[in-house]
Design a protein around this motif. Structure first.
Motif, PDB file in Angstrom:
ATOM      1  N   VAL A  59       0.827  -1.198   0.000  1.00 55.81           N
ATOM      2  CA  VAL A  59       0.000   0.000   0.000  1.00 55.81           C
ATOM      3  C   VAL A  59       0.866   1.254   0.000  1.00 55.81           C
ATOM      4  N   SER A  60       2.143   1.099   0.366  1.00 56.73           N
ATOM      5  CA  SER A  60       3.087   2.214   0.306  1.00 56.73           C
ATOM      6  C   SER A  60       3.675   2.395  -1.085  1.00 56.73           C
ATOM      7  N   GLY A  61       3.382   1.447  -1.988  1.00 62.00           N
ATOM      8  CA  GLY A  61       3.821   1.598  -3.373  1.00 62.00           C
ATOM      9  C   GLY A  61       5.063   0.821  -3.757  1.00 62.00           C
ATOM     10  N   THR A  62       5.308  -0.331  -3.107  1.00 63.38           N
ATOM     11  CA  THR A  62       6.448  -1.154  -3.494  1.00 63.38           C
ATOM     12  C   THR A  62       5.970  -2.449  -4.150  1.00 63.38           C
ATOM     13  N   ALA A  63       6.874  -3.065  -4.899  1.00 70.46           N
ATOM     14  CA  ALA A  63       6.647  -4.432  -5.364  1.00 70.46           C
ATOM     15  C   ALA A  63       7.098  -5.384  -4.257  1.00 70.46           C
ATOM     16  N   ILE A  64       6.551  -6.599  -4.250  1.00 66.28           N
ATOM     17  CA  ILE A  64       6.798  -7.551  -3.157  1.00 66.28           C
ATOM     18  C   ILE A  64       7.354  -8.858  -3.683  1.00 66.28           C
ATOM     19  N   ILE A  65       8.340  -9.382  -2.952  1.00 70.67           N
ATOM     20  CA  ILE A  65       8.813 -10.760  -3.136  1.00 70.67           C
ATOM     21  C   ILE A  65       8.647 -11.436  -1.782  1.00 70.67           C
ATOM     22  N   ALA A  66       7.800 -12.460  -1.698  1.00 74.07           N
ATOM     23  CA  ALA A  66       7.473 -13.064  -0.405  1.00 74.07           C
ATOM     24  C   ALA A  66       7.551 -14.578  -0.478  1.00 74.07           C
ATOM     25  N   GLY A  72       1.335 -10.690 -10.436  1.00 69.05           N
ATOM     26  CA  GLY A  72       0.237  -9.730 -10.515  1.00 69.05           C
ATOM     27  C   GLY A  72       0.448  -8.574  -9.553  1.00 69.05           C
ATOM     28  N   THR A  73       0.793  -8.927  -8.305  1.00 65.65           N
ATOM     29  CA  THR A  73       1.154  -7.890  -7.328  1.00 65.65           C
ATOM     30  C   THR A  73       2.566  -8.110  -6.797  1.00 65.65           C
ATOM     31  N   GLY A  74       3.194  -9.225  -7.177  1.00 58.21           N
ATOM     32  CA  GLY A  74       4.540  -9.506  -6.710  1.00 58.21           C
ATOM     33  C   GLY A  74       4.944 -10.917  -7.089  1.00 58.21           C
ATOM     34  N   PHE A  75       5.944 -11.458  -6.389  1.00 64.04           N
ATOM     35  CA  PHE A  75       6.418 -12.814  -6.652  1.00 64.04           C
ATOM     36  C   PHE A  75       6.436 -13.616  -5.364  1.00 64.04           C
ATOM     37  N   LEU A  76       6.004 -14.872  -5.462  1.00 62.81           N
ATOM     38  CA  LEU A  76       6.077 -15.811  -4.359  1.00 62.81           C
ATOM     39  C   LEU A  76       7.231 -16.771  -4.600  1.00 62.81           C
ATOM     40  N   VAL A  77       7.986 -17.063  -3.547  1.00 64.84           N
ATOM     41  CA  VAL A  77       9.124 -17.970  -3.663  1.00 64.84           C
ATOM     42  C   VAL A  77       8.986 -19.063  -2.628  1.00 64.84           C
ATOM     43  N   ASP A  78       9.614 -20.195  -2.904  1.00 63.27           N
ATOM     44  CA  ASP A  78       9.589 -21.303  -1.958  1.00 63.27           C
ATOM     45  C   ASP A  78      10.408 -20.956  -0.716  1.00 63.27           C
ATOM     46  N   LEU A  79      10.100 -21.627   0.395  1.00 63.61           N
ATOM     47  CA  LEU A  79      10.882 -21.425   1.611  1.00 63.61           C
ATOM     48  C   LEU A  79      12.338 -21.818   1.374  1.00 63.61           C
ATOM     49  N   GLU A  80      13.232 -21.082   1.981  1.00 63.95           N
ATOM     50  CA  GLU A  80      14.673 -21.368   1.949  1.00 63.95           C
ATOM     51  C   GLU A  80      15.311 -21.185   0.578  1.00 63.95           C
ATOM     52  N   SER A  81      14.639 -20.488  -0.346  1.00 65.61           N
ATOM     53  CA  SER A  81      15.148 -20.430  -1.715  1.00 65.61           C
ATOM     54  C   SER A  81      15.748 -19.070  -2.053  1.00 65.61           C
ATOM     55  N   SER A  82      17.023 -18.887  -1.727  1.00 66.33           N
ATOM     56  CA  SER A  82      17.720 -17.670  -2.144  1.00 66.33           C
ATOM     57  C   SER A  82      17.782 -17.534  -3.665  1.00 66.33           C
ATOM     58  N   PRO A  83      18.002 -18.632  -4.431  1.00 72.18           N
ATOM     59  CA  PRO A  83      18.034 -18.490  -5.893  1.00 72.18           C
ATOM     60  C   PRO A  83      16.736 -17.935  -6.471  1.00 72.18           C
TER      61      PRO A  83
END
Length: 364
Positions: A277-284, A298-309
């Motif tokens: 809501v502050s205007g950033t993109a999200i990687i979670a 669509g609003t950001g990217f989802l990544v698997d747990l423990e996945s730095s790559p």
């Protein structure tokens, strides 16, 4: 709903009790204190805590018990909204042992089965609210699913910082990444740093901010993070901030382009919706309620747990695709407005309260 009258609500008969019975401010504290002002406008509210919140004065547990021993005015009972094991235990004591006219509402954000002790406490609540569908799957007899919300007006800044804040060193860079939360493995700070080491060397116009307290237990962990960043040649572009005060968080978010939330475990987690809501993109990461907040690409990217790559890959895509970055920023802001506002949360909570009171009035 009853109209509030003039004067100090703590001095009059209360119908709603909220509590924050913890020795420090935590994420649970933040969620409690976020709804306090709006609930204080609707009800005669008493706040049991060590620290006041804005215009809502804190009262001790002892003084609260003295007030709760008296019947409320215009209600069949008081409602005490609890969120921790110790608060549930005190509430059960008040209702079942001291026979106070009180009903207990508990909110749970846990996305795994509670251990034996809290399960026994939860089973004795009068109503249970889950903060997400995943949390609801771990509980029985749910009254409602009510996600936490954020104060849209407080966080939705226009990105224009004061002259003093424009002078912050990270604002000299074109693209700014960030992570918010205590610096420790549970929050995935090391996963974020690993991704920075893989991406920042290729993007000299980008920097990162790590905002969070380092407790004595994790001083060594933080030192190793700095050593890793130095070995990658990017330490001078990563700014470590101590714990940022709540009132300064909207300004910090507004200065970031990408926020990462790579926690290994999170009950609910407010960081993605505060940042969006502050205007950033999200990687979670795929934990907490993050999958309900973040729409993949669509609003950001989802990544698997423990996945730095995977974090590094998402960062690379955003740093090299300005159109995609702008689109995610706009879509994320709109999603929070539509689904995760504080007004939505308050409406869901008060519906549970009013249902309990309605049922109590009909039984009387």
């Amino acid at each position: 709903m009853p109209k509030r009258t003039e004067g100090n609500s703590a001095a009059r008969s209360c119908d709603l009790v909220l509590s924050d019975l913890h020795h420090r401010i935590t994420g649970v504290s933040a969620s409690i204190r976020a709804v306090l002002p709006k609930l204080d406008e609707r009800y005669q509210l008493m706040f049991l805590a060590r620290r006041s919140e804005g215009n809502v004065a804190a009262r001790s547990l002892w003084k609260g018990f003295r007030e709760m021993a008296r019947p409320p005015v215009g209600r069949p009972f008081r409602i005490w909204h609890v969120r921790r094991n110790n608060e549930m235990l005190w509430g059960i004591l008040a209702r079942d042992v001291l026979r106070m006219p009180v009903k207990l509402v508990f909110t749970s954000a846990a996305i795994r089965r509670h251990s034996w002790y809290p399960r026994q406490l939860i089973a004795r609540m009068d109503a249970v609210i889950a903060t997400s569908d995943r949390a609801a799957d771990c509980l029985e007899n749910i009254a409602a699913v009510v996600p936490h919300g954020v104060d849209i007006e407080r966080f939705e800044l226009d990105g224009t910082a004061s002259e003093n804040n424009q002078a912050q060193p990270w604002n000299t860079y074109t693209l700014r990444l960030g992570i918010v939360g205590r610096v420790r493995p549970e929050k995935g700070t090391d996963l974020f740093v690993n991704a920075l080491c893989a991406t920042l060397p290729n993007h000299p116009d980008a920097c990162a901010v790590i905002a969070g307290k380092v407790t004595s237990q994790y001083q060594g962990f933080a030192r190793r993070l700095r050593e890793k960043l130095a070995a990658a040649g990017v330490l001078e572009r990563v700014f470590f901030l101590d714990e940022v005060s709540s009132d300064q968080m909207p300004l910090l978010y507004s200065q970031l382009d990408i926020v990462c939330a790579p926690a290994r475990y999170e009950g609910f987690g407010l960081v993605p919706i505060e940042a969006m809501v502050s205007g950033t993109a999200i990687i979670a990461s795929r934990t907490g309620a993050y999958e309900a907040m973040v729409d993949e690409a669509g609003t950001g990217f989802l990544v698997d747990l423990e996945s730095s790559p995977q974090i590094a890959e998402a960062i690379e895509r955003l740093l090299t695709s300005p159109d995609l970055l702008d689109r995610l920023k706009q879509a994320g802001r709109q999603k929070v407005r539509n689904q995760f506002s504080l007004d939505h949360e308050v409406a869901g909570i008060t519906h549970v309260y009013e249902t309990l009171w309605h049922q109590g009035a009909h039984k009387a």
